[in-house]
Design a protein around this motif. Structure first.
Motif, PDB file in Angstrom:
ATOM      1  N   ASN A 211       0.953  -1.112  -0.108  1.00 17.65           N
ATOM      2  CA  ASN A 211       0.017  -0.047  -0.022  1.00 17.65           C
ATOM      3  C   ASN A 211       0.811   1.094  -0.161  1.00 17.65           C
ATOM      4  N   VAL A 212       2.088   1.308  -0.544  1.00 21.17           N
ATOM      5  CA  VAL A 212       2.925   2.238  -0.535  1.00 21.17           C
ATOM      6  C   VAL A 212       2.647   3.177  -1.912  1.00 21.17           C
ATOM      7  N   ASP A 213       2.879   4.361  -1.778  1.00 26.68           N
ATOM      8  CA  ASP A 213       2.558   5.332  -2.852  1.00 26.68           C
ATOM      9  C   ASP A 213       3.381   4.972  -4.119  1.00 26.68           C
ATOM     10  N   VAL A 214       2.891   4.908  -5.271  1.00 22.87           N
ATOM     11  CA  VAL A 214       3.920   4.940  -6.517  1.00 22.87           C
ATOM     12  C   VAL A 214       3.718   5.891  -7.388  1.00 22.87           C
ATOM     13  N   ALA A 215       4.681   6.426  -7.724  1.00 20.01           N
ATOM     14  CA  ALA A 215       4.702   7.547  -8.722  1.00 20.01           C
ATOM     15  C   ALA A 215       4.701   7.292 -10.142  1.00 20.01           C
ATOM     16  N   TYR A 216       4.337   7.868 -10.879  1.00 22.98           N
ATOM     17  CA  TYR A 216       4.160   7.645 -12.340  1.00 22.98           C
ATOM     18  C   TYR A 216       5.012   8.506 -13.180  1.00 22.98           C
ATOM     19  N   LEU A 217       5.249   8.096 -14.362  1.00 21.91           N
ATOM     20  CA  LEU A 217       6.137   9.080 -15.499  1.00 21.91           C
ATOM     21  C   LEU A 217       5.474   8.855 -16.890  1.00 21.91           C
ATOM     22  N   GLU A 218       5.095  10.042 -17.492  1.00 17.16           N
ATOM     23  CA  GLU A 218       4.681  10.145 -18.700  1.00 17.16           C
ATOM     24  C   GLU A 218       5.842   9.954 -19.772  1.00 17.16           C
ATOM     25  N   VAL A 219       5.627   8.563 -20.485  1.00 18.84           N
ATOM     26  CA  VAL A 219       6.535   8.002 -21.066  1.00 18.84           C
ATOM     27  C   VAL A 219       6.710   8.893 -22.461  1.00 18.84           C
ATOM     28  N   LYS A 220       7.684   9.529 -23.227  1.00 25.70           N
ATOM     29  CA  LYS A 220       7.651   9.828 -24.357  1.00 25.70           C
ATOM     30  C   LYS A 220       8.425   8.852 -25.506  1.00 25.70           C
ATOM     31  N   THR A 221       9.426   8.484 -25.018  1.00 27.48           N
ATOM     32  CA  THR A 221      10.088   7.427 -25.915  1.00 27.48           C
ATOM     33  C   THR A 221      10.927   6.292 -24.737  1.00 27.48           C
ATOM     34  N   TRP A 222      11.219   5.143 -25.485  1.00 21.74           N
ATOM     35  CA  TRP A 222      12.019   4.359 -24.590  1.00 21.74           C
ATOM     36  C   TRP A 222      12.630   3.319 -25.597  1.00 21.74           C
ATOM     37  N   GLU A 223      13.681   2.624 -25.194  1.00 20.67           N
ATOM     38  CA  GLU A 223      14.520   2.009 -25.841  1.00 20.67           C
ATOM     39  C   GLU A 223      14.968   0.663 -24.977  1.00 20.67           C
ATOM     40  N   GLU A 224      15.239  -0.519 -25.416  1.00 23.96           N
ATOM     41  CA  GLU A 224      15.949  -1.623 -24.737  1.00 23.96           C
ATOM     42  C   GLU A 224      17.301  -1.395 -24.647  1.00 23.96           C
ATOM     43  N   VAL A 225      17.908  -1.594 -23.472  1.00 33.52           N
ATOM     44  CA  VAL A 225      19.326  -1.360 -23.255  1.00 33.52           C
ATOM     45  C   VAL A 225      19.887  -2.756 -22.527  1.00 33.52           C
ATOM     46  N   PRO A 226      21.460  -2.789 -22.332  1.00 38.51           N
ATOM     47  CA  PRO A 226      21.774  -4.204 -21.950  1.00 38.51           C
ATOM     48  C   PRO A 226      21.554  -3.634 -20.084  1.00 38.51           C
ATOM     49  N   GLU A 227      21.602  -4.973 -19.486  1.00 35.48           N
ATOM     50  CA  GLU A 227      21.723  -4.832 -18.035  1.00 35.48           C
ATOM     51  C   GLU A 227      22.863  -4.132 -17.605  1.00 35.48           C
ATOM     52  N   PRO A 228      22.683  -3.214 -16.924  1.00 37.18           N
ATOM     53  CA  PRO A 228      24.005  -2.343 -16.279  1.00 37.18           C
ATOM     54  C   PRO A 228      25.040  -3.307 -15.631  1.00 37.18           C
ATOM     55  N   LYS A 229      26.081  -2.540 -15.341  1.00 38.17           N
ATOM     56  CA  LYS A 229      27.094  -3.324 -14.641  1.00 38.17           C
ATOM     57  C   LYS A 229      26.722  -3.536 -13.125  1.00 38.17           C
ATOM     58  N   GLN A 230      25.959  -2.451 -12.549  1.00 37.05           N
ATOM     59  CA  GLN A 230      25.504  -2.506 -11.354  1.00 37.05           C
ATOM     60  C   GLN A 230      23.978  -2.561 -11.340  1.00 37.05           C
TER      61      GLN A 230
END
Length: 233
Positions: A211-230
């Motif tokens: 029941n924790v508040d969740v913020a939202y983002l208005e997405v304009k673009t997206w792209e698939e990326v490799p898993e980061p080192k961290q």
């Protein structure tokens, strides 16, 4: 367990810790700042193993007589150590995120500092959630931000962006989740790492797990990326 068995297990375990510490593998287990402690622990285990081996070969007759009465099952302790040496586990992902409640974004004692120059500006998921929930997006007004995380699925089937947050190690990892509106990455498999660019959204939700508040983002673009080192936040 004989001293010889103890020494071999300690040597392999210490070597596994050092191998992980001198590569990026340790980031799958603990936070980045704990690297010096892992190196120290690995060196101590190797040193203890060497001293045990030296003592064992220095007094071979006593050790052999003692070993005769011990079960050989002790050598099975080598198996998990070999697993640590040979197998690189995946980072915690969407399954762990769906089972645990989102971390609570912290309200600061003072105003949020302005975002760095550039467009879009890279922002961590925890930082974005805090600015969105407690600052109503004022510090991100008229700015595009880029968030990087993996896709997890909300209970309603819609995609969310998530990243695991560690207090110390992977055992205490909990997710930070961000809801996505606009041009969200629909039909993208869970655990896919993506970089989403967008702007603050006033929409808010609730994590059904805690029941924790969740913020939202208005997405304009997206792209698939490799898993980061961290992979952890």
């Amino acid at each position: 367990m004989s001293k010889l068995t103890q020494a071999v297990v300690m040597l392999l375990f210490g070597g596994a810790i050092l191998r992980a510490s001198f590569t990026d593998l340790y980031l799958r287990y603990v936070k980045e700042g704990l690297r010096p402690f892992l190196i120290g622990a690995g060196l101590l285990l190797v040193a203890a193993a060497v001293m045990t081996l030296w003592y064992s070969f220095r007094s071979p007759s006593t050790e052999t007589d003692h070993d005769h009465h011990e079960p050989r099952v002790g050598w099975l302790l080598i198996l998990p150590v070999l697993g640590l040496l040979l197998v690189a586990p995946p980072a915690l992902g969407s399954y762990a995120a769906s089972q645990a409640g989102s971390v609570t974004a912290q309200s600061p004692e003072s105003d949020y500092p302005p975002l760095p120059e550039g467009s879009p500006v890279d922002v961590g998921l925890v930082d974005y959630a805090s600015r969105a929930l407690y600052d109503a997006g004022k510090s991100m007004e008229n700015r595009d931000v880029r968030l990087t995380g993996f896709i997890t699925t909300a209970p309603d089937g819609k995609p969310m962006l998530a990243r695991m947050v560690l207090s110390c190690c992977a055992a205490d990892g909990r997710p930070i989740k961000i809801g996505l509106t606009g041009r969200a990455p629909i039909d993208v498999p869970a655990d896919t790492w993506v970089a989403v660019v967008g702007a603050y959204s006033p929409e808010k939700g609730k994590d059904p797990v805690n029941n924790v508040d969740v913020a939202y983002l208005e997405v304009k673009t997206w792209e698939e990326v490799p898993e980061p080192k961290q992979p952890y936040a």
